[in-house]
Motif scaffolding. Structure first.
Motif, PDB file in Angstrom:
ATOM      1  N   MET B 124       1.043  -1.005   0.046  1.00  0.00           N
ATOM      2  CA  MET B 124       0.464  -0.018  -0.165  1.00  0.00           C
ATOM      3  C   MET B 124       0.611   1.442   0.350  1.00  0.00           C
ATOM      4  N   THR B 125       2.449   1.436   1.038  1.00  0.00           N
ATOM      5  CA  THR B 125       2.892   2.023   1.041  1.00  0.00           C
ATOM      6  C   THR B 125       3.631   2.415  -0.797  1.00  0.00           C
ATOM      7  N   ARG B 126       3.474   1.496  -0.984  1.00  0.00           N
ATOM      8  CA  ARG B 126       3.665   1.723  -3.052  1.00  0.00           C
ATOM      9  C   ARG B 126       3.067   1.801  -3.228  1.00  0.00           C
ATOM     10  N   VAL B 127       2.038   2.080  -3.622  1.00  0.00           N
ATOM     11  CA  VAL B 127       1.117   2.182  -4.654  1.00  0.00           C
ATOM     12  C   VAL B 127       0.749   3.672  -4.615  1.00  0.00           C
ATOM     13  N   HIS B 128       0.498   4.090  -2.686  1.00  0.00           N
ATOM     14  CA  HIS B 128       0.084   4.937  -2.053  1.00  0.00           C
ATOM     15  C   HIS B 128       0.863   6.505  -2.692  1.00  0.00           C
ATOM     16  N   LYS B 129       2.721   5.945  -2.473  1.00  0.00           N
ATOM     17  CA  LYS B 129       3.280   6.851  -3.285  1.00  0.00           C
ATOM     18  C   LYS B 129       3.556   7.468  -3.749  1.00  0.00           C
ATOM     19  N   HIS B 130       3.393   6.365  -4.822  1.00  0.00           N
ATOM     20  CA  HIS B 130       2.978   6.548  -6.886  1.00  0.00           C
ATOM     21  C   HIS B 130       2.010   6.866  -7.065  1.00  0.00           C
ATOM     22  N   SER B 131       1.491   6.648  -6.323  1.00  0.00           N
ATOM     23  CA  SER B 131      -0.153   7.731  -6.726  1.00  0.00           C
ATOM     24  C   SER B 131       0.522   9.256  -6.736  1.00  0.00           C
ATOM     25  N   LEU B 132       0.680   9.536  -5.417  1.00  0.00           N
ATOM     26  CA  LEU B 132       1.011  10.785  -5.188  1.00  0.00           C
ATOM     27  C   LEU B 132       2.098  11.843  -6.530  1.00  0.00           C
TER      28      LEU B 132
END
Lengths: 139, 139
Positions: B124-132
DNA sequence: CTATTTCACTTGATTAGTCAATTGATAGGG
DNA sequence: CCCTATCAATTGACTAATCAAGTGAAATAG
């Protein structure tokens, strides 16, 4: 900690999806409702409310807006109201659906391998299903 | 598919959290804001808005409500407004924070192993950071 | 020293949702 | 045949958010 991550991601990606769907003059909430109608039509408000996790009151207001904009029609059908898309909405969804789908998947496939996506989906499914069975702890 | 799962989970777990926090007469949105103030106080509205992923206008209204209820004070401090918790809010959070924390974790630790939780958090952290970092696709 | 820009915050109009009370229609029981 | 329970949908009062335009104060340019 996980929970905060997930909810910040959800809120941010909702914002991006709203921006994206702007080109079709739709919000993410409207898109979500219209897609459920498209898949299950004709259906009544109670069924629809369940599918999009919204209360009866919420779906009533949402459909009133969508009807005013000419995306759906509600026909009193015996004791319930049966909901259907208008040709206008069908036409928009035909273009919007593949694009929005691709946009949503890109959040994941630009950064996770196929394997990782499967894992994430499986874990989230377990967590979600568990939450549906969950009771509030005693006071 | 993953995206819908995540957003249905978020909406359902927000509903449960709201029900839970009812016993402290707080909503999840209020709790979130108050916690960020508690951690970072004193801070101004722009900083706070960023931390809770809300617009300037959103935070302005939220703080107006919280001030009316006596949970926070805003003091015009040079050109910004500096926000602080009242003793009333401090007292409530002291009880509410550990309980809400435990409630939130229970969504995950009742159904996933420690290892799986770590995996979920990392993904989730990777996905979230990517979305930013993500940009809208061209029209 | 005024005139404009900039920054922080507020506000009006709108969307989206909640809960709880109410309306409207149908189905049965007496 | 009316009375009541039940079910679907609506509505009023509220929370929460967005965007875009507006306010007010300080900083800077002329």
């Amino acid at each position: 900690m996980i929970w905060v991550r997930i909810s910040r991601f959800t809120s941010h990606s909702n914002q991006l999806s709203n921006e994206f769907l702007n080109r079709f003059e739709l919000t993410i909430a409207q898109f979500d409702v219209l897609m459920q109608v498209r898949i299950h039509q004709p259906l009544n408000q109670t069924e629809l409310a369940e599918k999009v996790t919204v209360t009866q009151g919420g779906i009533s207001r949402m459909l009133a807006r969508l009807e005013k904009e000419g995306y759906i029609v509600r026909k009193q059908d015996w004791k319930t109201k049966s909901i259907r898309l208008t040709p206008k909405a069908e036409a928009i969804l035909e273009r919007a659906f593949p694009e929005q789908s691709a946009f949503q998947s890109s959040f994941f496939d630009e950064v996770l391998s196929e394997e990782e996506q499967k894992t994430l989906y499986a874990l989230m499914t377990r967590v979600h299903k568990h939450s549906l069975r969950k009771e509030l702890p005693p006071e």
